[in-house]
Design an enzyme around this catalytic site. Structure first.
Site, PDB file in Angstrom:
ATOM      1  N   CYS A 287       0.832  -1.202   0.000  1.00 13.97           N
ATOM      2  CA  CYS A 287       0.000   0.000   0.000  1.00 13.97           C
ATOM      3  C   CYS A 287       0.868   1.254   0.000  1.00 13.97           C
ATOM      4  O   CYS A 287       0.558   2.243  -0.684  1.00 13.97           O
ATOM      5  CB  CYS A 287      -0.944  -0.001   1.199  1.00 13.97           C
ATOM      6  N   HIS A 314       1.763   5.136   9.779  1.00 16.56           N
ATOM      7  CA  HIS A 314       0.904   4.076   9.248  1.00 16.56           C
ATOM      8  C   HIS A 314      -0.020   3.528  10.323  1.00 16.56           C
ATOM      9  O   HIS A 314       0.395   3.262  11.448  1.00 16.56           O
ATOM     10  CB  HIS A 314       1.800   2.948   8.703  1.00 16.56           C
ATOM     11  N   ASN A 318      -3.142  -6.109  11.337  1.00 18.52           N
ATOM     12  CA  ASN A 318      -3.333  -7.384  12.024  1.00 18.52           C
ATOM     13  C   ASN A 318      -2.026  -8.079  12.354  1.00 18.52           C
ATOM     14  O   ASN A 318      -2.006  -9.021  13.153  1.00 18.52           O
ATOM     15  CB  ASN A 318      -4.199  -8.313  11.175  1.00 18.52           C
ATOM     16  N   THR A 345       9.995  -0.163   6.590  1.00 18.58           N
ATOM     17  CA  THR A 345       9.119  -0.244   5.426  1.00 18.58           C
ATOM     18  C   THR A 345       9.947  -0.640   4.222  1.00 18.58           C
ATOM     19  O   THR A 345      11.055  -0.133   4.025  1.00 18.58           O
ATOM     20  CB  THR A 345       8.387   1.091   5.151  1.00 18.58           C
ATOM     21  N   ARG A 368       4.143   2.939  13.140  1.00 19.58           N
ATOM     22  CA  ARG A 368       2.773   2.454  13.280  1.00 19.58           C
ATOM     23  C   ARG A 368       2.101   3.227  14.419  1.00 19.58           C
ATOM     24  O   ARG A 368       2.679   3.396  15.492  1.00 19.58           O
ATOM     25  CB  ARG A 368       2.770   0.960  13.592  1.00 19.58           C
TER      26      ARG A 368
END
Length: 489
Positions: A287, A314, A318, A345, A368
């Protein structure tokens, strides 16, 4: 004065209501997708159609009147068209500059002469699609495929492959498709047939195949042939692993994660036309790669890039833990809802795969954060020449409105937008004009992206392309690449 405004609004609503059945017939009967400045009007509500018309203010500062576009739509309904995309905004703009004095029906027929009657394109569909996995991306891709199934000559979601989750598995998966905490209710109806292991969504019958091993499935037993399989599990990322999906009934495999080794990483809008049509295994990258590559391509084309760094903020995924627990990766074992988590990343290194001629070095990191969806990438670029903020913004605004990146790159000049405003955005990334910083040969771009839905849209666009059913947009406006029909697989 108040009455005048209300009367005008009611007139606009009436025109939008008149548009809906015409748009529907063109789509279902002829495979024609009606756009307005690259935004589809198919299956849209009255309010959505009116809102899309207001978007025209970004083009010339003046709202595009629905009373102006309706006559062009009515003219289109009288033509013998084949599958294609037609942009009403482009039609209106080209008509305004035409000096021949033609009526709207005459102009529309003349402009689309190359795609009407004996020149119309033949349908390349329907094309079977199989989803391997039914997680966050899988279910959103399913929604998009079901949404686009109305014409009957496009992509046809035939099956979903999952591991049996226990008692009531099918009903629970249908419930997850029907309701989503981030993206809301499914737009339509869903029926569950546990006896036949099928879900029927808006008339599309989807077989659920329970399997732990892709090498054991014969898809032809389910009437599936020459299908494109979308692996959204991320379990296999190299050619050998993904090749297990090339079973009877499967023609091509598409991975919704960065591919490893010699697996091509495709970012729609940038390098999808470079793909060898004989290639059977393809990756849609990540993405974040899809978010940064289109603006990198745009900036490099116009200003040249010496080097850059991307920092992504970001939403959690999950892959992280709800509470502190063991995780094979550093830091990701710490509670996602409680922490900002620095992680790596692969998007920066993936740029080279999507843009092999791009010579600038790009580095990157990611943080994150405790939000469920929508991320932002901050691109810090050193350019080959000095420029101004006004020049950069005008260039990116125009790139988002027309040209090869208009479906992938969006633009906002709103002063108070926040991440949740971009939930459901179909663009790969959205340039935040007010956050942009330019100083001489340095440009810092802030790029929002719905890392779930926007990426899923990129996946579907890529599937359409490799299926041979991504039709060009008319009328053509100085972008010859758009006029080239996609290569059949």
């Amino acid at each position: 004065m108040t009455t005048d405004h209300l009367d005008r609004w009611n007139a606009h609503e009436a025109s939008a209501e008149a548009m809906i059945p015409i748009i529907g017939r063109l789509y279902r009967d002829k495979g024609v997708t009606i756009l307005l400045h690259s935004r589809s009007l198919v299956n849209k509500s009255v309010i959505s159609i009116l809102r899309t018309h207001r978007f025209a203010r970004q083009i010339d500062g003046e709202e595009l009147s629905i009373e102006q576009t309706l006559p062009f739509l009515e003219a289109l309904s009288a033509l013998d068209l084949g599958p294609c995309k037609i942009d009403l905004g482009r039609l209106v703009m080209t008509y305004r500059t035409d000096a021949r004095g033609l009526s709207i029906p005459e102009f529309t027929a003349a402009t689309l002469l190359d795609i009407t009657d004996g020149n119309k394109a033949e349908s390349q569909g329907p094309r079977d699609v199989v989803l391997y996995g039914f997680g966050r991306i899988g279910r959103l891709v399913a929604r998009l495929l079901i949404e686009k199934a109305g014409s009957g000559n496009g992509l046809n979601l035939r099956a979903v492959v999952v591991r049996k989750g226990g008692e009531g598995d099918l009903a629970k998966r249908a419930s997850l498709l029907r309701r989503d905490s981030v993206h809301g209710q499914f737009d339509g109806t869903i029926k569950v047939d546990t006896g036949n292991n099928t879900i029927t969504a808006n008339g599309s019958v989807i077989e659920f195949i329970y399997s732990d091993d892709p090498a054991t499935i014969d898809y032809t037993e389910f009437g599936i042939d020459e299908a494109i399989l979308i692996d959204n599990t991320g379990r296999w990322r190299d050619r050998a692993g993904l090749a297990q999906h090339l079973r009877p009934g499967i023609a091509k495999v598409l991975l919704t994660a960065p591919g490893k080794g010699d697996v091509p990483n495709i970012v729609h809008g940038v390098n999808h036309r470079d793909l060898d049509s004989s290639e059977r295994i393809v990756s849609c990258a990540s993405c974040t790669t899809n978010a940064i590559v289109p603006p990198l391509k745009a900036m490099d084309d116009e200003f040249g890039i010496v080097r850059g760094h991307v920092e992504t903020v970001h939403s959690f995924t999950n892959d992280q833990n709800l509470l502190d627990n063991f995780h094979k990766a550093d830091r990701r074992g710490r509670s996602a809802p409680f922490n900002l988590v620095i992680t790596e990343t692969g998007a920066a290194s993936a740029v080279a795969k999507a843009m092999p001629d791009f010579k600038a070095k790009i580095t990157g990191n990611s943080i994150r954060v405790p939000t469920p969806d929508v991320s932002i990438a901050i691109l810090n670029l050193q350019l080959e020449r000095e420029t101004t903020r006004a020049e950069v913004l005008e260039y990116l605004r125009q790139a988002s409105l027309s040209g090869p990146l208009s479906r992938n790159l969006d633009y906002t000049a709103a002063t108070d937008v926040v991440s949740s405003d971009f939930i459901g955005s179909r663009a790969a990334s959205i340039v935040d004009a007010n956050a942009t910083i330019v100083d001489g040969d340095t440009a810092i771009l802030y790029l929002w992206y719905d890392n779930e839905f926007g990426y899923s849209c990129q996946v579907v666009r890529t599937v359409q392309y490799i299926s041979g059913i991504e039709y060009p947009t008319y009328p053509q406006i100085g972008h010859p690449a758009e006029a080239t029909l996609t290569a059949t697989p």
